[in-house]
Design a protein around this motif. Structure first.
Motif, PDB file in Angstrom:
ATOM      1  N   ARG A   1     -46.003 -43.679 -27.844  1.00 58.62           N
ATOM      2  CA  ARG A   1     -45.437 -42.689 -26.912  1.00 58.62           C
ATOM      3  C   ARG A   1     -46.531 -42.045 -26.076  1.00 58.62           C
ATOM      4  O   ARG A   1     -46.339 -41.788 -24.887  1.00 58.62           O
TER       5      ARG A   1
ATOM      6  N   ALA B   1     -47.291 -44.496 -23.606  1.00 57.14           N
ATOM      7  CA  ALA B   1     -46.045 -44.859 -22.912  1.00 57.14           C
ATOM      8  C   ALA B   1     -45.856 -46.366 -22.791  1.00 57.14           C
ATOM      9  O   ALA B   1     -45.069 -46.846 -21.985  1.00 57.14           O
TER      10      ALA B   1
ATOM     11  N   ARG C   1     -45.903 -42.636 -32.548  1.00 57.48           N
ATOM     12  CA  ARG C   1     -46.578 -41.489 -31.942  1.00 57.48           C
ATOM     13  C   ARG C   1     -47.650 -41.960 -30.951  1.00 57.48           C
ATOM     14  O   ARG C   1     -47.724 -41.487 -29.820  1.00 57.48           O
TER      15      ARG C   1
ATOM     16  N   VAL D   1     -42.333 -48.010 -23.422  1.00 57.60           N
ATOM     17  CA  VAL D   1     -41.732 -47.595 -24.694  1.00 57.60           C
ATOM     18  C   VAL D   1     -40.215 -47.617 -24.575  1.00 57.60           C
ATOM     19  O   VAL D   1     -39.510 -48.025 -25.505  1.00 57.60           O
ATOM     20  N   GLN D   2     -39.682 -47.219 -23.431  1.00 58.75           N
ATOM     21  CA  GLN D   2     -38.232 -47.227 -23.232  1.00 58.75           C
ATOM     22  C   GLN D   2     -37.673 -48.642 -23.350  1.00 58.75           C
ATOM     23  O   GLN D   2     -36.644 -48.863 -23.994  1.00 58.75           O
TER      24      GLN D   2
END
Length: 121
Positions: free
Chosen positions: A31, A34, A28, A85-86
């Motif tokens: 994200r 990011a 959390r 994060v990706q």
């Protein structure tokens, strides 16, 4: 100790419930920023040996990483870096899982004996 709660036909232990909550909190916060933050030595990604295995300390914010760095031995030889994060989800987690390296999520320090147990992936 077990919680007695069954989910998906498996008994979940108190420690697995704590691990799940820690992962959820970490995810959390990451994200929101990011980014996932980690540390580099002059020649490689910082991993720590703990017992029989290795752990990759990571943080959900730059501030948390820098605070841990300030409380760590050898801070002058480390740099705080990040990935999106990706990228973390797509490339890093599968690689860590394959290499059986645990994750030290939001460790407050890197000092020997003070870091929490790494989370399995």
């Amino acid at each position: 100790m077990t919680s007695g709660t069954r989910r998906g036909g498996r008994r979940r232990t108190v420690s697995t419930l704590i691990e799940a909550a820690t992962w959820e909190d970490f995810a959390r916060r990451a994200r929101r920023d990011a980014r996932v933050w980690f540390m580099l030595t002059p020649d490689r990604l910082l991993t720590l040996t703990r017992g029989e295995g290795q752990a990759l300390p990571v943080w959900s914010s730059r501030d948390s990483a820098e605070q841990a760095l300030a409380l760590s031995d050898g801070a002058d030889r480390l740099d705080v870096c990040c990935v999106t994060v990706q990228e973390w989800n797509r490339r890093w987690l599968p690689s860590l899982r394959e290499k059986v390296i645990g994750v030290g999520a939001d460790w407050p320090t890197l000092r020997a004996g003070e870091a929490r147990a790494p989370l399995p992936i």
